[in-house]
Design an enzyme around this catalytic site. Structure first.
Site, PDB file in Angstrom:
ATOM      1  N   ARG A  91      78.377  44.868  16.411  1.00  0.00           N
ATOM      2  CA  ARG A  91      77.642  45.814  17.254  1.00  0.00           C
ATOM      3  C   ARG A  91      78.110  45.745  18.711  1.00  0.00           C
ATOM      4  O   ARG A  91      78.144  46.760  19.411  1.00  0.00           O
ATOM      5  CB  ARG A  91      76.145  45.506  17.153  1.00  0.00           C
ATOM      6  CG  ARG A  91      75.257  46.489  17.885  1.00  0.00           C
ATOM      7  CD  ARG A  91      73.795  46.261  17.495  1.00  0.00           C
ATOM      8  NE  ARG A  91      72.897  47.214  18.149  1.00  0.00           N
ATOM      9  CZ  ARG A  91      71.922  46.860  18.974  1.00  0.00           C
ATOM     10  NH1 ARG A  91      71.706  45.579  19.251  1.00  0.00           N
ATOM     11  NH2 ARG A  91      71.141  47.776  19.523  1.00  0.00           N
ATOM     12  N   HIS A  95      79.005  48.898  21.034  1.00  0.00           N
ATOM     13  CA  HIS A  95      78.311  49.177  22.301  1.00  0.00           C
ATOM     14  C   HIS A  95      79.249  49.069  23.494  1.00  0.00           C
ATOM     15  O   HIS A  95      79.000  49.681  24.536  1.00  0.00           O
ATOM     16  CB  HIS A  95      77.100  48.256  22.463  1.00  0.00           C
ATOM     17  CG  HIS A  95      75.920  48.695  21.647  1.00  0.00           C
ATOM     18  ND1 HIS A  95      74.623  48.408  21.993  1.00  0.00           N
ATOM     19  CD2 HIS A  95      75.850  49.419  20.506  1.00  0.00           C
ATOM     20  CE1 HIS A  95      73.796  48.946  21.089  1.00  0.00           C
ATOM     21  NE2 HIS A  95      74.526  49.547  20.174  1.00  0.00           N
ATOM     22  N   ASN A 137      70.468  47.395  24.691  1.00  0.00           N
ATOM     23  CA  ASN A 137      71.195  46.125  24.613  1.00  0.00           C
ATOM     24  C   ASN A 137      70.321  44.889  24.837  1.00  0.00           C
ATOM     25  O   ASN A 137      70.642  43.803  24.354  1.00  0.00           O
ATOM     26  CB  ASN A 137      72.324  46.114  25.660  1.00  0.00           C
ATOM     27  CG  ASN A 137      73.432  47.091  25.325  1.00  0.00           C
ATOM     28  OD1 ASN A 137      73.684  47.368  24.155  1.00  0.00           O
ATOM     29  ND2 ASN A 137      74.088  47.619  26.342  1.00  0.00           N
ATOM     30  N   HIS A 188      75.215  49.024   9.286  1.00  0.00           N
ATOM     31  CA  HIS A 188      73.803  48.641   9.144  1.00  0.00           C
ATOM     32  C   HIS A 188      73.511  47.985   7.796  1.00  0.00           C
ATOM     33  O   HIS A 188      72.370  47.885   7.385  1.00  0.00           O
ATOM     34  CB  HIS A 188      72.899  49.864   9.361  1.00  0.00           C
ATOM     35  CG  HIS A 188      72.829  50.285  10.796  1.00  0.00           C
ATOM     36  ND1 HIS A 188      72.164  51.402  11.227  1.00  0.00           N
ATOM     37  CD2 HIS A 188      73.350  49.721  11.911  1.00  0.00           C
ATOM     38  CE1 HIS A 188      72.282  51.519  12.541  1.00  0.00           C
ATOM     39  NE2 HIS A 188      73.006  50.508  12.982  1.00  0.00           N
TER      40      HIS A 188
HETATM   41  C1  HEM Z   1      74.810  56.035  14.245  1.00  0.00           C
HETATM   42  C2  HEM Z   1      74.135  55.690  15.311  1.00  0.00           C
HETATM   43  C3  HEM Z   1      73.532  54.323  15.455  1.00  0.00           C
HETATM   44  C4  HEM Z   1      72.264  54.054  15.826  1.00  0.00           C
HETATM   45  C5  HEM Z   1      71.195  55.065  16.215  1.00  0.00           C
HETATM   46  C6  HEM Z   1      72.105  52.628  15.791  1.00  0.00           C
HETATM   47  C7  HEM Z   1      70.944  51.956  16.127  1.00  0.00           C
HETATM   48  C8  HEM Z   1      70.733  50.607  15.941  1.00  0.00           C
HETATM   49  C9  HEM Z   1      69.521  49.923  16.243  1.00  0.00           C
HETATM   50  C10 HEM Z   1      68.278  50.558  16.854  1.00  0.00           C
HETATM   51  C11 HEM Z   1      69.684  48.628  15.894  1.00  0.00           C
HETATM   52  C12 HEM Z   1      68.640  47.512  16.017  1.00  0.00           C
HETATM   53  C13 HEM Z   1      68.547  47.023  17.444  1.00  0.00           C
HETATM   54  C14 HEM Z   1      67.357  46.108  17.609  1.00  0.00           C
HETATM   55  O1  HEM Z   1      67.457  44.913  17.316  1.00  0.00           O
HETATM   56  O2  HEM Z   1      66.297  46.591  17.970  1.00  0.00           O
HETATM   57  C15 HEM Z   1      71.006  48.482  15.364  1.00  0.00           C
HETATM   58  C16 HEM Z   1      71.535  47.303  14.868  1.00  0.00           C
HETATM   59  C17 HEM Z   1      72.842  47.165  14.468  1.00  0.00           C
HETATM   60  N1  HEM Z   1      73.820  48.116  14.540  1.00  0.00           N
HETATM   61 FE1  HEM Z   1      73.531  50.101  14.918  1.00  0.00          FE
HETATM   62  N2  HEM Z   1      73.274  52.052  15.388  1.00  0.00           N
HETATM   63  C18 HEM Z   1      74.182  53.054  15.172  1.00  0.00           C
HETATM   64  C19 HEM Z   1      75.508  52.889  14.814  1.00  0.00           C
HETATM   65  C20 HEM Z   1      76.114  51.663  14.650  1.00  0.00           C
HETATM   66  C21 HEM Z   1      77.538  51.467  14.550  1.00  0.00           C
HETATM   67  C22 HEM Z   1      78.583  52.564  14.686  1.00  0.00           C
HETATM   68  C23 HEM Z   1      77.737  50.134  14.365  1.00  0.00           C
HETATM   69  C24 HEM Z   1      79.034  49.375  14.229  1.00  0.00           C
HETATM   70  C25 HEM Z   1      80.141  49.863  13.753  1.00  0.00           C
HETATM   71  C26 HEM Z   1      76.443  49.514  14.331  1.00  0.00           C
HETATM   72  C27 HEM Z   1      76.215  48.186  14.083  1.00  0.00           C
HETATM   73  C28 HEM Z   1      74.980  47.582  14.105  1.00  0.00           C
HETATM   74  C29 HEM Z   1      74.753  46.210  13.688  1.00  0.00           C
HETATM   75  C30 HEM Z   1      75.780  45.274  13.084  1.00  0.00           C
HETATM   76  C31 HEM Z   1      73.404  45.945  13.929  1.00  0.00           C
HETATM   77  C32 HEM Z   1      72.690  44.603  13.727  1.00  0.00           C
HETATM   78  C33 HEM Z   1      72.849  43.820  15.045  1.00  0.00           C
HETATM   79  C34 HEM Z   1      72.388  42.373  14.987  1.00  0.00           C
HETATM   80  O3  HEM Z   1      72.018  41.868  13.933  1.00  0.00           O
HETATM   81  O4  HEM Z   1      72.451  41.722  16.050  1.00  0.00           O
HETATM   82  N3  HEM Z   1      75.485  50.458  14.529  1.00  0.00           N
HETATM   83  N4  HEM Z   1      71.635  49.696  15.420  1.00  0.00           N
END
Ligand code: HEM
Ligand SMILES: *[C@@H]1O[C@H](CO)[C@@H](O)[C@H](O)[C@H]1NC(C)=O
Ligand SMILES: *[C@@H]1O[C@H](CO)[C@@H](O)[C@H](O)[C@H]1NC(C)=O
Ligand SMILES: *[C@@H]1O[C@H](CO)[C@@H](O)[C@H](O)[C@H]1NC(C)=O
Ligand SMILES: *[C@@H]1O[C@H](CO)[C@@H](O)[C@H](O)[C@H]1NC(C)=O
Ligand SMILES: *[C@@H]1O[C@H](CO)[C@@H](O)[C@H](O)[C@H]1NC(C)=O
Ligand SMILES: *[C@@H]1O[C@H](CO)[C@@H](O)[C@H](O)[C@H]1NC(C)=O
Ligand SMILES: *[C@@H]1O[C@H](CO)[C@@H](O)[C@H](O)[C@H]1NC(C)=O
Ligand SMILES: *[C@@H]1O[C@H](CO)[C@@H](O)[C@H](O)[C@H]1NC(C)=O
Ligand SMILES: *[C@@H]1O[C@H](CO)[C@@H](O)[C@H](O)[C@H]1NC(C)=O
Ligand SMILES: *[C@@H]1O[C@H](CO)[C@@H](O)[C@H](O)[C@H]1NC(C)=O
Ligand SMILES: *[C@@H]1O[C@H](CO)[C@@H](O)[C@H](O)[C@H]1NC(C)=O
Length: 358
Positions: free
Chosen positions: A65, A69, A96, A195
């Protein structure tokens, strides 16, 4: 008489000369950029990521992530790593803070590469390598990362708010957000498959499970899953509430295609996840990746490489930051591009092990 040289011939000559220039001077990234300047750079990053992963496998999701970002805000220039004395950097912005993680892994990797080859490897490339290594550790897939990125020195919280897609986005907003970074609607679906690993704080899905009217009534959330999430996250939870839950509750630490299987079961955690099912084109992609994990992994690593190219700084643009959290002092601005003055980097004498156990 027409003595003009045909345009096509001029274009051909210019193109031929241009193609003979090193990739870096063409403003392009290249696989193996550090092969001569720092041949063990990628190995050292891999070791730092592996050490951190062995202590806490969750850092892998965090590092995947982190690259996303970074790239969506001012390009892949490590601007997401910069700290600000008054709390106005990208990393301080709501998308973030507090959720983004893995910063200390990047710092450990940077300390190791600075010790081995000072002022050579950019923080932006370390972030890209660390995302690749995290995908390798969780997803049993490997790919080569073109490198040669340089680090930027501007980091503004509002840029993160303006450029990062939000979990309340509709399908059209998600497609537009990725299109603005030259990524297709299908690549948006492909990258959303990330995700399948990691966690989320309550605030990212709270309105959906308690009110389900934000931004529109959403029939794509299983009532049983919603009840489970309400039990976990009280309706007055906020961004400081420390509770987190797995984004993919069935296989939270494995980068598989399970994300796409959960969506049709109304088990996508975010409103935005479920939006991928509300449009026939996007939904067809979801179904194809649910049906074929190999296909998704091939497309995923290709899309990660493409994402890693967003608005990169190359050649003499930007700098090689010495400490990933702060821009170089002006007196050391020559880092990575011919250095006149001795520069003492405090991280140079710190080993990964010392950092890892402190
Ligand atoms: C399509 C639009 C996307 C939205 C709206 C989105 C939104 C989010 C949100 C809200 C979270 C949780 C944050 C929290 O802890 O509150 C999250 C987690 C995560 N996102 Fe996305 N995301 C998107 C695309 C992506 C992309 C493109 C990637 C990577 C290629 C990604 C990888 C991740 C990962 C790996 C997590 C888990 C992070 C952790 O465990 O620390 N996301 N995302
Ligand atoms: C925070 O600091 C940055 C530079 O250090 C400055 O440009 C900005 O105006 C400051 N913001 C606030 C709200 O003080
Ligand atoms: C991880 O990457 C390494 C190096 O490219 C590769 O040899 C290995 O097969 C990858 N691991 C998996 C499980 O694919
Ligand atoms: C679109 O991308 C440009 C360049 O990266 C950026 O300045 C702008 O804020 C982005 N707009 C949106 C809505 O994402
Ligand atoms: C639910 O909606 C009400 C009325 O708009 C609002 O006051 C409340 O904060 C919302 N609760 C959540 C958890 O979103
Ligand atoms: C978040 O909720 C906690 C507990 O309900 C409360 O003490 C705290 O003040 C809230 N924080 C913010 C920033 O609203
Ligand atoms: C679905 O998304 C595609 C890709 O963005 C778009 O071209 C199409 O218009 C959308 N269809 C509907 C019905 O919204
Ligand atoms: C799954 O995708 C891979 C890679 O594109 C392809 O080679 C394979 O034939 C596909 N499998 C099926 C069952 O369609
Ligand atoms: C910002 O980066 C440029 C290189 O692009 C460098 O010359 C300049 O000194 C940096 N600014 C600061 C305040 O370090
Ligand atoms: C940059 O310069 C300031 C003031 O001279 C000094 O306090 C600081 O330690 C320097 N930063 C680095 C990374 O050397
Ligand atoms: C990098 O800079 C941050 C912020 O100034 C500082 O806390 C940290 O100790 C520095 N790291 C190293 C290895 O010098
Ligand atoms: C190990 O992971 C935990 C979080 O799970 C973290 O608090 C701790 O700092 C990590 N330890 C090392 C040595 O990285």
């Amino acid at each position: 008489m027409d003595h003009r040289v045909p345009v096509a011939a001029v274009v051909a000559v210019v193109l031929a000369v241009w193609l003979q220039l090193p990739a870096a001077s063409r403003g392009q990234l290249q696989v193996g950029f550090y092969n001569t300047g720092c041949p063990n750079a990628e190995t050292l990053v891999r070791q730092a990521v592996t050490n951190a992963f062995n202590n806490d496998s969750g850092v892998a999701a965090g590092l995947i992530r982190l690259h996303f970002h970074d790239c969506f805000v001012r390009g892949c220039d490590a601007s997401v790593l910069l700290t600000s004395a008054n709390g106005t950097a990208e990393r301080d912005a709501a998308p973030n803070n507090p959720s983004l993680r893995g910063f200390q892994v990047i710092d450990a990797a940077k300390a190791a590469v600075e010790q081995s080859c000072p002022r050579t490897v950019s923080c932006a490339d370390i972030v890209a390598f660390a995302a690749r290594d995290s995908i390798n550790l969780t997803g049993s897939v490997s790919y080569q990362v073109p490198s040669g990125r340089r680090d930027g020195n501007i980091s503004i919280d509002q840029d993160a708010l303006n450029n990062l897609p939000q979990p309340t986005f509709t399908a059209a907003q998600l497609v537009a957000s990725f299109a603005n970074k030259s990524l297709t609607a299908e690549e948006m679906v492909i990258l959303s498959g990330a995700h399948t690993v990691g966690r989320s704080f309550c605030s990212s899905f709270l309105a959906r499970v308690w009110n389900n009217t934000t931004p529109i009534v959403d029939t794509g959330l299983s009532p049983a899953y919603a009840a489970l999430l309400r039990a976990l996250c009280p309706s007055n939870a906020n961004a400081s509430t420390p509770t987190t839950t797995a984004v993919d509750p069935s296989t939270p630490a494995t980068l598989d295609n399970n994300y796409y299987k959960l969506l049709p079961l109304n088990l996508g955690l975010f409103f935005s996840d479920n939006q991928l099912r509300t449009n026939a084109t996007l939904s067809a992609s979801v179904d194809s990746f649910a049906a074929n994990e190999t296909l998704w992994k091939q497309r995923f690593v290709a899309a990660m490489v493409k994402m890693g190219n967003i608005e990169v700084l190359t050649g003499s643009q930007g700098e090689i930051r010495l400490n990933c959290s702060v821009v170089n002092n002006r007196s050391s601005a020559a880092a990575g591009a011919g250095i006149e003055r001795p520069y003492h980097y405090s991280g140079a004498t710190v080993s990964i092990d010392e950092l890892a156990t402190s």
